[in-house]
Design an enzyme around this catalytic site. Structure first.
Site, PDB file in Angstrom:
ATOM      1  N   ARG A 121       0.844  -1.198   0.000  1.00 12.41           N
ATOM      2  CA  ARG A 121       0.000   0.000   0.000  1.00 12.41           C
ATOM      3  C   ARG A 121       0.883   1.253   0.000  1.00 12.41           C
ATOM      4  NH1 ARG A 121      -3.028  -0.096   4.972  1.00 12.41           N
ATOM      5  NH2 ARG A 121      -4.270   1.607   4.177  1.00 12.41           N
ATOM      6  N   LYS A 186       3.209  -7.407  12.166  1.00 10.63           N
ATOM      7  CA  LYS A 186       2.524  -7.602  10.881  1.00 10.63           C
ATOM      8  C   LYS A 186       2.830  -8.977  10.298  1.00 10.63           C
ATOM      9  CE  LYS A 186       1.803  -5.418   6.414  1.00 10.63           C
ATOM     10  NZ  LYS A 186       1.438  -4.152   5.808  1.00 10.63           N
ATOM     11  N   ARG A 318      -2.245   2.964  14.340  1.00  6.82           N
ATOM     12  CA  ARG A 318      -1.116   2.466  15.146  1.00  6.82           C
ATOM     13  C   ARG A 318      -1.537   2.347  16.596  1.00  6.82           C
ATOM     14  NH1 ARG A 318       0.595   1.822  10.883  1.00  6.82           N
ATOM     15  NH2 ARG A 318       2.400   2.674   9.813  1.00  6.82           N
TER      16      ARG A 318
HETATM   17  C1  BTN Z   1       0.608  -3.972   2.270  1.00  3.01           C
HETATM   18  O1  BTN Z   1       1.258  -2.950   1.995  1.00  3.01           O
HETATM   19  O2  BTN Z   1       0.460  -4.329   3.438  1.00  3.01           O
HETATM   20  C2  BTN Z   1      -0.017  -4.803   1.163  1.00  3.01           C
HETATM   21  C3  BTN Z   1       0.919  -5.845   0.654  1.00  3.01           C
HETATM   22  C4  BTN Z   1       0.357  -6.685  -0.474  1.00  3.01           C
HETATM   23  C5  BTN Z   1       1.381  -7.632  -1.071  1.00  3.01           C
HETATM   24  C6  BTN Z   1       0.789  -8.575  -2.063  1.00  3.01           C
HETATM   25  S1  BTN Z   1       1.886  -9.902  -2.496  1.00  3.01           S
HETATM   26  C7  BTN Z   1       0.797 -10.397  -3.771  1.00  3.01           C
HETATM   27  C8  BTN Z   1       0.267  -9.131  -4.421  1.00  3.01           C
HETATM   28  N1  BTN Z   1       1.136  -8.651  -5.475  1.00  3.01           N
HETATM   29  C9  BTN Z   1       1.676  -7.452  -5.188  1.00  3.01           C
HETATM   30  O3  BTN Z   1       2.455  -6.821  -5.922  1.00  3.01           O
HETATM   31  N2  BTN Z   1       1.259  -7.053  -3.977  1.00  3.01           N
HETATM   32  C10 BTN Z   1       0.336  -7.991  -3.386  1.00  3.01           C
END
Ligand code: BTN
Length: 320
Positions: A121, A186, A318
């Site tokens: 994100r 996380k 948070r």
């Molecule tokens: C976050 O920032 O917490 C979200 C992370 C999401 C990661 C997943 S891995 C599979 C999919 N492909 C990506 O490029 N991102 C998501």
């Protein structure tokens, strides 16, 4: 075969040869692939760059520090009742589905062993060492339009947490709006991306990254405290199959009834319910007590006895 797969075919072949964790000499690998030992060594360097520990011992050869649980494509073909794209190496599973949306059926999924440009994100990167975690995306055509996407990401988090609970990981919690937590750290992230939405229909790609067997992290990419599930009761292929079933079931309910049937479930899974938290926004920080979510999926925050709803992708939560 995609260009990225063609370019990396030999490296992937060597990983498969080493996947069991047993020693293989450079000579033996070279013979099987028809390349020199020097060339084998170059591939080994590349494999290390993909986040795997390869040990090299004189007179014995190479071995992985731990065996790999590779995705079993045949088993996916037998047991998944939705179209799937297994891409051992890809830029991003979300991007793959976004690039192919016109050809996709709702419920289609993409899984990778390694992502070269995975995203999280807010433009962050997502660390994706080879075959260590779950990198999973699903395409869903949302008939309620783009406004429903917020609720959708909460539902995905709940489904993930409940699926992991059913596998014995009962400490897994959700963190509004898009994360899973384990013991305050996380464990997984969810990235929901929209493409070409009109007012009444949205093309949604929901990406999920779950830390399973991550050994080394890249501290430039992983900046938060993180947790992993390295003792999960099932292998990654079974997890893909189970998650796909659970997500499909929940998304059908969500399409018909919205967030309502899920709201009560949130509270029991919420990492911060009744806890002091702070909300971080672009220009301010708000402190209060977390009180779950409302029908729109907004976070409820209590301050001096008054509860206010906060909604929006640019808010981070948070502990306070
Ligand atoms: C976050 O920032 O917490 C979200 C992370 C999401 C990661 C997943 S891995 C599979 C999919 N492909 C990506 O490029 N991102 C998501």
């Amino acid at each position: 075969m995609s260009v990225i797969m063609r370019r990396n075919a030999l490296t992937l072949h060597i990983i498969r040869l080493l996947a069991s964790g047993d020693y293989l000499s450079g000579e033996c690998i070279g013979q099987q692939l028809g390349i020199s030992r020097v060339a084998v060594n170059k591939h080994i360097q590349k494999i290390r760059g993909w986040g795997l520990d390869v040990l090299a011992i004189q007179n014995k050869g190479y071995r992985l520090a731990y065996p790999l649980d590779l995705i079993d494509e045949q088993r996916l073909a037998q047991q998944l009742d939705t179209p799937f794209y297994y891409c051992p190496i890809i830029d991003s599973t979300n991007q793959y589905l976004l690039d192919h949306i016109k050809q996709l059926m709702s419920g289609s999924i993409c899984i990778a062993e390694y992502q070269t440009a995975a995203r999280g994100r807010r433009g962050r990167r997502w660390y994706s060492p080879f075959a260590s975690n779950l990198y999973y995306s699903m395409y869903w055509q949302l008939s309620q339009g783009p406004m429903a996407a917020m609720g959708l990401s909460l539902v995905i988090g709940m489904v993930l947490a409940q699926t992991l609970h059913a596998l014995g990981e009962t400490e897994v919690k959700v963190k509004w709006p898009n994360d899973l937590y384990l013991q305050g750290k996380k464990l997984a992230g969810i990235l929901v991306e929209l493409s070409g939405a009109t007012a009444d229909i949205a093309h949604v790609v929901l990406g999920i990254g779950i830390n399973l067997n991550m050994h080394n992290i890249d501290p430039d990419i992983v900046t938060q405290d993180w947790a992993k599930l390295d003792q999960l009761a099932i292998d990654r292929t079974s997890l893909v199959i189970l998650l796909s079933q659970k997500l499909q079931q929940a998304l059908v309910v969500f399409e018909q009834q919205g967030l309502k049937p899920f709201i009560e479930q949130w509270q029991a899974l919420d990492n911060f319910y009744n806890c002091p938290v702070k909300l971080l926004m672009a220009d301010k920080e708000i402190k209060g007590i977390a009180k779950g979510i409302n029908q729109q999926g907004a976070l409820l925050l209590e301050q001096d006895g008054i509860i206010t709803a906060y909604l929006g992708g640019e808010i981070s939560l948070r502990a306070n």
